[in-house]
Design a protein around this motif. Sequence first.
Motif, PDB file in Angstrom:
ATOM      1  N   THR A   1       0.855  -1.191   0.000  1.00 46.70           N
ATOM      2  CA  THR A   1       0.000   0.000   0.000  1.00 46.70           C
ATOM      3  C   THR A   1       0.886   1.234   0.000  1.00 46.70           C
ATOM      4  O   THR A   1       2.061   1.172   0.365  1.00 46.70           O
ATOM      5  CB  THR A   1      -0.950   0.007   1.211  1.00 46.70           C
ATOM      6  OG1 THR A   1      -0.188   0.062   2.418  1.00 46.70           O
ATOM      7  CG2 THR A   1      -1.828  -1.239   1.208  1.00 46.70           C
ATOM      8  N   ARG A   2       0.298   2.356  -0.408  1.00 45.90           N
ATOM      9  CA  ARG A   2       1.096   3.558  -0.602  1.00 45.90           C
ATOM     10  C   ARG A   2       0.650   4.766   0.223  1.00 45.90           C
ATOM     11  O   ARG A   2       1.300   5.788   0.225  1.00 45.90           O
ATOM     12  CB  ARG A   2       1.097   3.931  -2.077  1.00 45.90           C
ATOM     13  CG  ARG A   2       1.841   2.936  -2.934  1.00 45.90           C
ATOM     14  CD  ARG A   2       1.635   3.144  -4.415  1.00 45.90           C
ATOM     15  NE  ARG A   2       2.468   2.347  -5.294  1.00 45.90           N
ATOM     16  CZ  ARG A   2       2.653   1.051  -5.278  1.00 45.90           C
ATOM     17  NH1 ARG A   2       2.103   0.336  -4.354  1.00 45.90           N
ATOM     18  NH2 ARG A   2       3.404   0.430  -6.150  1.00 45.90           N
ATOM     19  N   GLN A   3      -0.493   4.639   0.897  1.00 47.22           N
ATOM     20  CA  GLN A   3      -1.025   5.782   1.645  1.00 47.22           C
ATOM     21  C   GLN A   3      -1.451   5.345   3.039  1.00 47.22           C
ATOM     22  O   GLN A   3      -1.652   4.162   3.294  1.00 47.22           O
ATOM     23  CB  GLN A   3      -2.246   6.351   0.915  1.00 47.22           C
ATOM     24  CG  GLN A   3      -1.935   6.887  -0.466  1.00 47.22           C
ATOM     25  CD  GLN A   3      -3.204   7.331  -1.173  1.00 47.22           C
ATOM     26  OE1 GLN A   3      -4.098   7.900  -0.551  1.00 47.22           O
ATOM     27  NE2 GLN A   3      -3.280   7.073  -2.461  1.00 47.22           N
TER      28      GLN A   3
ATOM     29  N   ASP B   1      -4.412   5.896   4.565  1.00 48.98           N
ATOM     30  CA  ASP B   1      -5.719   5.280   4.348  1.00 48.98           C
ATOM     31  C   ASP B   1      -5.861   5.039   2.861  1.00 48.98           C
ATOM     32  O   ASP B   1      -5.681   5.966   2.054  1.00 48.98           O
ATOM     33  CB  ASP B   1      -6.850   6.199   4.816  1.00 48.98           C
ATOM     34  CG  ASP B   1      -6.940   6.324   6.325  1.00 48.98           C
ATOM     35  OD1 ASP B   1      -6.275   5.546   7.035  1.00 48.98           O
ATOM     36  OD2 ASP B   1      -7.688   7.201   6.797  1.00 48.98           O
ATOM     37  N   GLU B   2      -6.210   3.810   2.499  1.00 51.14           N
ATOM     38  CA  GLU B   2      -6.267   3.475   1.076  1.00 51.14           C
ATOM     39  C   GLU B   2      -7.165   2.258   0.862  1.00 51.14           C
ATOM     40  O   GLU B   2      -7.192   1.352   1.688  1.00 51.14           O
ATOM     41  CB  GLU B   2      -4.850   3.176   0.579  1.00 51.14           C
ATOM     42  CG  GLU B   2      -4.731   2.835  -0.865  1.00 51.14           C
ATOM     43  CD  GLU B   2      -3.286   2.571  -1.285  1.00 51.14           C
ATOM     44  OE1 GLU B   2      -3.083   2.326  -2.469  1.00 51.14           O
ATOM     45  OE2 GLU B   2      -2.369   2.593  -0.426  1.00 51.14           O
TER      46      GLU B   2
ATOM     47  N   VAL C   1      -7.548  -0.751  -1.790  1.00 51.53           N
ATOM     48  CA  VAL C   1      -6.831  -1.427  -2.869  1.00 51.53           C
ATOM     49  C   VAL C   1      -7.734  -2.522  -3.432  1.00 51.53           C
ATOM     50  O   VAL C   1      -8.143  -3.431  -2.700  1.00 51.53           O
ATOM     51  CB  VAL C   1      -5.504  -2.042  -2.362  1.00 51.53           C
ATOM     52  CG1 VAL C   1      -4.769  -2.738  -3.504  1.00 51.53           C
ATOM     53  CG2 VAL C   1      -4.628  -0.979  -1.716  1.00 51.53           C
TER      54      VAL C   1
ATOM     55  N   CYS D   1      -5.442  -3.380   8.962  1.00 53.43           N
ATOM     56  CA  CYS D   1      -6.062  -3.358   7.640  1.00 53.43           C
ATOM     57  C   CYS D   1      -7.127  -4.440   7.642  1.00 53.43           C
ATOM     58  O   CYS D   1      -7.199  -5.242   8.569  1.00 53.43           O
ATOM     59  CB  CYS D   1      -5.050  -3.534   6.519  1.00 53.43           C
ATOM     60  SG  CYS D   1      -4.279  -5.141   6.434  1.00 53.43           S
TER      61      CYS D   1
ATOM     62  N   ASP E   1     -14.251   5.040  -3.054  1.00 56.58           N
ATOM     63  CA  ASP E   1     -13.215   4.610  -2.117  1.00 56.58           C
ATOM     64  C   ASP E   1     -12.948   5.693  -1.073  1.00 56.58           C
ATOM     65  O   ASP E   1     -12.855   5.415   0.121  1.00 56.58           O
ATOM     66  CB  ASP E   1     -11.930   4.210  -2.844  1.00 56.58           C
ATOM     67  CG  ASP E   1     -11.370   5.307  -3.735  1.00 56.58           C
ATOM     68  OD1 ASP E   1     -12.124   6.219  -4.149  1.00 56.58           O
ATOM     69  OD2 ASP E   1     -10.167   5.243  -4.044  1.00 56.58           O
ATOM     70  N   ILE E   2     -12.878   6.941  -1.517  1.00 55.46           N
ATOM     71  CA  ILE E   2     -12.654   8.062  -0.591  1.00 55.46           C
ATOM     72  C   ILE E   2     -13.869   8.234   0.323  1.00 55.46           C
ATOM     73  O   ILE E   2     -13.718   8.477   1.522  1.00 55.46           O
ATOM     74  CB  ILE E   2     -12.372   9.365  -1.368  1.00 55.46           C
ATOM     75  CG1 ILE E   2     -11.177   9.186  -2.310  1.00 55.46           C
ATOM     76  CG2 ILE E   2     -12.149  10.542  -0.409  1.00 55.46           C
ATOM     77  CD1 ILE E   2      -9.885   8.792  -1.642  1.00 55.46           C
TER      78      ILE E   2
ATOM     79  N   GLU F   1      -6.678  -0.390   3.751  1.00 54.02           N
ATOM     80  CA  GLU F   1      -5.475  -0.012   4.510  1.00 54.02           C
ATOM     81  C   GLU F   1      -5.826   1.125   5.447  1.00 54.02           C
ATOM     82  O   GLU F   1      -6.420   2.123   5.021  1.00 54.02           O
ATOM     83  CB  GLU F   1      -4.373   0.435   3.544  1.00 54.02           C
ATOM     84  CG  GLU F   1      -3.124   0.950   4.229  1.00 54.02           C
ATOM     85  CD  GLU F   1      -2.454  -0.105   5.099  1.00 54.02           C
ATOM     86  OE1 GLU F   1      -2.560  -0.013   6.333  1.00 54.02           O
ATOM     87  OE2 GLU F   1      -1.815  -1.008   4.529  1.00 54.02           O
TER      88      GLU F   1
ATOM     89  N   PRO G   1       1.806   3.731   4.630  1.00 51.88           N
ATOM     90  CA  PRO G   1       2.025   2.657   3.658  1.00 51.88           C
ATOM     91  C   PRO G   1       2.730   1.458   4.295  1.00 51.88           C
ATOM     92  O   PRO G   1       3.569   1.610   5.161  1.00 51.88           O
ATOM     93  CB  PRO G   1       2.894   3.296   2.586  1.00 51.88           C
ATOM     94  CG  PRO G   1       3.542   4.468   3.230  1.00 51.88           C
ATOM     95  CD  PRO G   1       2.666   4.882   4.374  1.00 51.88           C
TER      96      PRO G   1
END
Length: 129
Positions: free
Chosen positions: A8-10, A12-13, A15, A44, A56-57, A115, A119
């Motif tokens: 993951t990259r953020q 809160d995310e 995927v 997560c 998603d947001i 997530e 990250p």
Amino acid sequence: MKTITITTRQKDEVVDITETVETHLREMQPANGVCVVFVAHTTCALTTADLDPGTDIDFLNALRHMLPHISYRHPHDPSHTPDHILSSIIGPSLALPYINHKLLLGTWQRVILVELDGPRRRTLHISCM
């Protein structure tokens, strides 16, 4: 059983892991059954969702607004206690039916990793029965 890693990259995310699960499902036996996906972490979670643009947001924002702003007692980092609580509410696993190595999902339904403390590199276990 297959074990995979999702990066993951953020903080809160969401995927979308639908294609990843189905790719591994094609290599597994039996051809029909129930696929269990489990994420081996406490910050997560896994669920299914509609992923139209922006949903998603919306999902992540709604999650963050569910919990009260109180003093948490988590010993090593109280600031990320909400991450643990939200992941517990959503849950670490899914049981998904499949036929001919293809998930039986609804028209708009996607399999997602949520997530809440990224990250990070997340370990997922996929088992078919």
